[in-house]
Design a protein around this motif. Structure first.
Motif, PDB file in Angstrom:
ATOM      1  N   THR A   1      37.357  29.819  31.492  1.00  0.00           N
ATOM      2  CA  THR A   1      37.980  30.718  30.520  1.00  0.00           C
ATOM      3  C   THR A   1      37.210  30.726  29.212  1.00  0.00           C
ATOM      4  O   THR A   1      36.999  31.780  28.600  1.00  0.00           O
ATOM      5  CB  THR A   1      39.435  30.294  30.283  1.00  0.00           C
ATOM      6  OG1 THR A   1      40.136  30.286  31.533  1.00  0.00           O
ATOM      7  CG2 THR A   1      40.125  31.244  29.332  1.00  0.00           C
ATOM      8  N   LYS A   2      36.779  29.552  28.757  1.00  0.00           N
ATOM      9  CA  LYS A   2      36.029  29.474  27.497  1.00  0.00           C
ATOM     10  C   LYS A   2      34.655  30.128  27.645  1.00  0.00           C
ATOM     11  O   LYS A   2      34.168  30.785  26.710  1.00  0.00           O
ATOM     12  CB  LYS A   2      35.910  28.020  27.060  1.00  0.00           C
ATOM     13  CG  LYS A   2      37.219  27.437  26.529  1.00  0.00           C
ATOM     14  CD  LYS A   2      37.064  25.981  26.152  1.00  0.00           C
ATOM     15  CE  LYS A   2      38.293  25.465  25.420  1.00  0.00           C
ATOM     16  NZ  LYS A   2      39.546  25.656  26.150  1.00  0.00           N
ATOM     17  N   LEU A   3      34.021  29.945  28.781  1.00  0.00           N
ATOM     18  CA  LEU A   3      32.731  30.599  29.002  1.00  0.00           C
ATOM     19  C   LEU A   3      32.885  32.117  29.005  1.00  0.00           C
ATOM     20  O   LEU A   3      32.048  32.844  28.453  1.00  0.00           O
ATOM     21  CB  LEU A   3      32.124  30.123  30.319  1.00  0.00           C
ATOM     22  CG  LEU A   3      31.589  28.684  30.349  1.00  0.00           C
ATOM     23  CD1 LEU A   3      31.237  28.292  31.771  1.00  0.00           C
ATOM     24  CD2 LEU A   3      30.364  28.555  29.447  1.00  0.00           C
TER      25      LEU A   3
ATOM     26  N   ALA B   1      45.817  25.662  40.403  1.00  0.00           N
ATOM     27  CA  ALA B   1      44.922  26.463  39.568  1.00  0.00           C
ATOM     28  C   ALA B   1      44.112  27.469  40.372  1.00  0.00           C
ATOM     29  O   ALA B   1      43.523  28.388  39.792  1.00  0.00           O
ATOM     30  CB  ALA B   1      43.981  25.541  38.801  1.00  0.00           C
ATOM     31  N   ALA B   2      44.063  27.315  41.707  1.00  0.00           N
ATOM     32  CA  ALA B   2      43.209  28.196  42.514  1.00  0.00           C
ATOM     33  C   ALA B   2      43.654  29.660  42.479  1.00  0.00           C
ATOM     34  O   ALA B   2      42.813  30.551  42.269  1.00  0.00           O
ATOM     35  CB  ALA B   2      43.164  27.668  43.952  1.00  0.00           C
ATOM     36  N   PRO B   3      44.940  30.011  42.668  1.00  0.00           N
ATOM     37  CA  PRO B   3      45.303  31.432  42.594  1.00  0.00           C
ATOM     38  C   PRO B   3      45.078  32.033  41.218  1.00  0.00           C
ATOM     39  O   PRO B   3      44.695  33.208  41.099  1.00  0.00           O
ATOM     40  CB  PRO B   3      46.788  31.446  42.982  1.00  0.00           C
ATOM     41  CG  PRO B   3      47.258  30.056  42.805  1.00  0.00           C
ATOM     42  CD  PRO B   3      46.086  29.186  43.073  1.00  0.00           C
TER      43      PRO B   3
ATOM     44  N   ARG C   1      41.643  35.423  37.528  1.00  0.00           N
ATOM     45  CA  ARG C   1      40.667  35.449  36.436  1.00  0.00           C
ATOM     46  C   ARG C   1      39.321  35.979  36.926  1.00  0.00           C
ATOM     47  O   ARG C   1      38.598  36.643  36.179  1.00  0.00           O
ATOM     48  CB  ARG C   1      40.498  34.042  35.861  1.00  0.00           C
ATOM     49  CG  ARG C   1      41.739  33.480  35.202  1.00  0.00           C
ATOM     50  CD  ARG C   1      42.115  34.244  33.913  1.00  0.00           C
ATOM     51  NE  ARG C   1      41.086  34.058  32.907  1.00  0.00           N
ATOM     52  CZ  ARG C   1      40.377  35.055  32.394  1.00  0.00           C
ATOM     53  NH1 ARG C   1      40.582  36.298  32.799  1.00  0.00           N
ATOM     54  NH2 ARG C   1      39.473  34.826  31.473  1.00  0.00           N
ATOM     55  N   LEU C   2      38.982  35.689  38.174  1.00  0.00           N
ATOM     56  CA  LEU C   2      37.748  36.216  38.738  1.00  0.00           C
ATOM     57  C   LEU C   2      37.808  37.743  38.824  1.00  0.00           C
ATOM     58  O   LEU C   2      36.846  38.442  38.478  1.00  0.00           O
ATOM     59  CB  LEU C   2      37.507  35.609  40.116  1.00  0.00           C
ATOM     60  CG  LEU C   2      36.269  36.078  40.883  1.00  0.00           C
ATOM     61  CD1 LEU C   2      34.997  35.759  40.101  1.00  0.00           C
ATOM     62  CD2 LEU C   2      36.217  35.442  42.267  1.00  0.00           C
TER      63      LEU C   2
ATOM     64  N   GLN D   1      31.939  33.132  36.122  1.00  0.00           N
ATOM     65  CA  GLN D   1      32.194  33.568  37.497  1.00  0.00           C
ATOM     66  C   GLN D   1      31.904  32.435  38.477  1.00  0.00           C
ATOM     67  O   GLN D   1      32.663  32.231  39.441  1.00  0.00           O
ATOM     68  CB  GLN D   1      31.336  34.788  37.810  1.00  0.00           C
ATOM     69  CG  GLN D   1      31.541  35.336  39.216  1.00  0.00           C
ATOM     70  CD  GLN D   1      30.738  36.606  39.466  1.00  0.00           C
ATOM     71  OE1 GLN D   1      30.188  37.191  38.538  1.00  0.00           O
ATOM     72  NE2 GLN D   1      30.662  37.023  40.714  1.00  0.00           N
ATOM     73  N   ALA D   2      30.822  31.689  38.244  1.00  0.00           N
ATOM     74  CA  ALA D   2      30.499  30.571  39.133  1.00  0.00           C
ATOM     75  C   ALA D   2      31.584  29.496  39.091  1.00  0.00           C
ATOM     76  O   ALA D   2      31.926  28.897  40.128  1.00  0.00           O
ATOM     77  CB  ALA D   2      29.147  29.980  38.739  1.00  0.00           C
ATOM     78  N   VAL D   3      32.153  29.244  37.909  1.00  0.00           N
ATOM     79  CA  VAL D   3      33.209  28.232  37.795  1.00  0.00           C
ATOM     80  C   VAL D   3      34.465  28.676  38.535  1.00  0.00           C
ATOM     81  O   VAL D   3      35.089  27.895  39.273  1.00  0.00           O
ATOM     82  CB  VAL D   3      33.500  27.956  36.308  1.00  0.00           C
ATOM     83  CG1 VAL D   3      34.740  27.076  36.164  1.00  0.00           C
ATOM     84  CG2 VAL D   3      32.308  27.278  35.646  1.00  0.00           C
ATOM     85  N   PHE D   4      34.856  29.947  38.381  1.00  0.00           N
ATOM     86  CA  PHE D   4      36.057  30.438  39.066  1.00  0.00           C
ATOM     87  C   PHE D   4      35.879  30.407  40.589  1.00  0.00           C
ATOM     88  O   PHE D   4      36.800  30.033  41.328  1.00  0.00           O
ATOM     89  CB  PHE D   4      36.375  31.861  38.604  1.00  0.00           C
ATOM     90  CG  PHE D   4      36.808  31.944  37.162  1.00  0.00           C
ATOM     91  CD1 PHE D   4      37.637  30.970  36.617  1.00  0.00           C
ATOM     92  CD2 PHE D   4      36.400  32.991  36.353  1.00  0.00           C
ATOM     93  CE1 PHE D   4      38.042  31.041  35.283  1.00  0.00           C
ATOM     94  CE2 PHE D   4      36.806  33.074  35.037  1.00  0.00           C
ATOM     95  CZ  PHE D   4      37.621  32.094  34.501  1.00  0.00           C
ATOM     96  N   GLU D   5      34.707  30.784  41.058  1.00  0.00           N
ATOM     97  CA  GLU D   5      34.445  30.738  42.497  1.00  0.00           C
ATOM     98  C   GLU D   5      34.450  29.303  43.020  1.00  0.00           C
ATOM     99  O   GLU D   5      34.913  29.035  44.138  1.00  0.00           O
ATOM    100  CB  GLU D   5      33.108  31.401  42.797  1.00  0.00           C
ATOM    101  CG  GLU D   5      33.116  32.918  42.578  1.00  0.00           C
ATOM    102  CD  GLU D   5      31.751  33.527  42.771  1.00  0.00           C
ATOM    103  OE1 GLU D   5      30.765  32.739  42.881  1.00  0.00           O
ATOM    104  OE2 GLU D   5      31.639  34.770  42.811  1.00  0.00           O
TER     105      GLU D   5
END
Length: 322
Positions: free
Chosen positions: A127-129, A154-156, A161-162, A139-143
């Motif tokens: 979120t901060k990125l 936190a996954a859903p 967020r993705l 995007q890489a962190v959310f994936e």
């Protein structure tokens, strides 16, 4: 029973006794070592508990970034030190030190993968990125959260967020797929499925993804000043001494001049005394003025030498009729 049977029964006992005699010292030492190990383990565990409690108290008292650094340096490897690193990231973000906050979160996720808040720290990192404009890293962190921690709460949210991130980049088709995949990946997350359906409706309605500036406010024309009225002074009110008062002071009225009383010509005959006029009281003046000069006393011309002498006045004058 034969003697052979008795001998067979006594041999095992004799062998055990012989074994005890030969290995008694070793058995005693082994017992001592086991007991010492148990005592040492209990002591180490007790010391670890004391250290953990002390670290927890230090983390509870931490209020600044410096306090967090002190907890991290004094109690490395403890949960309190990991929690202090998370708190440090939040404090740095609140102080607008965004790069330092992101670095603290990256350090936490790399060193504390088994921490109970590790996946939520990853979500905060993404979120901060995203807020800093680092879309690719976010995007890489959310994936990573969706793929590696699919069973976490936190996954859903990371899936939503993705989709938001892709939609903000103008990738409507990829965002739509991310929202549609949420129902298949997380069938039990009904709340997030509702959110994804709302997002899909917004995409179908072609709603803007960013806020637009409102139209400019209408320009207000200044009102013309009121025309001055002839004969009326233009008074401006200024704030002075805590109130409003006129900037011009009223002018003092001139003091009325007292006219001298008329003087009658001197008469040789006695006459009735003239009535004394009532004194004239001047109007009150806001500003005292100098008193008017008193009238001069009338002068009576002296009789000439050639004039006849005046007759003597009678003793009792007759009353004068009005």
């Amino acid at each position: 029973m034969s003697q052979l049977d008795y001998a067979s029964q006594e041999l095992p006992a004799t062998g055990m006794e012989k074994f005890m005699e030969d290995n008694l010292r070793k058995i005693v030492w082994l017992f001592i070592i086991v007991v010492a190990g148990i005592i040492a383990f209990g002591f180490i565990k007790h010391q670890g508990t004391l250290k953990a409690n002390e670290a927890a108290e230090a983390f509870t008292a931490a209020k600044t970034v410096e306090d967090c650094d002190l907890v991290i340096s004094r109690y490395p490897g403890t949960n309190a030190a990991a929690n202090a690193l998370l708190l440090k990231a939040d404090l740095l973000w609140d102080q607008n030190k965004k790069s330092s906050a992101v670095e603290a979160l990256k350090e936490f996720t790399s060193k504390n993968a088994s921490h109970p808040l590790a996946v939520f720290a990853l979500l905060g990192l993404g979120t901060k990125l995203d807020a800093m404009g680092e879309s690719n890293e976010a995007q890489a962190v959310f994936e990573r959260i969706v793929n590696e921690s699919a069973s976490s709460e936190a996954a859903p949210l990371a899936q939503v967020r993705l989709g938001d991130l892709l939609w903000a980049q103008g990738k409507a088709d990829e965002a739509k797929k991310a929202y549609e995949d949420l129902a298949a990946k997380f069938p039990d997350a009904q709340e997030y499925q509702t959110i994804s359906q709302n997002r899909l409706g917004w995409i179908a309605a072609s709603l803007p993804t960013k806020e637009v500036d409102p139209p400019p406010a209408p320009k207000v024309e200044p009102k013309p000043a009121a025309a001055a009225i002839p004969g009326v002074p233009n008074i401006k009110l200024n704030a002075a001494d805590g109130g409003l008062r006129p900037t011009i002071a009223p002018q003092a009225a001139p003091a009325p001049a007292m006219a001298p009383a008329p003087q009658a010509a001197p008469s040789l005959q006695p006459s009735a005394p003239a009535p004394v006029p009532a004194p004239v009281t001047p109007a009150p003046l806001p500003v005292p003025s100098a008193p008017a000069p008193a009238p001069a006393a009338p002068t009576v011309p002296a009789p000439s030498a050639a004039a006849p002498a005046a007759p003597a006045a009678p003793a009792a004058p007759a009353p004068v009729k009005p």
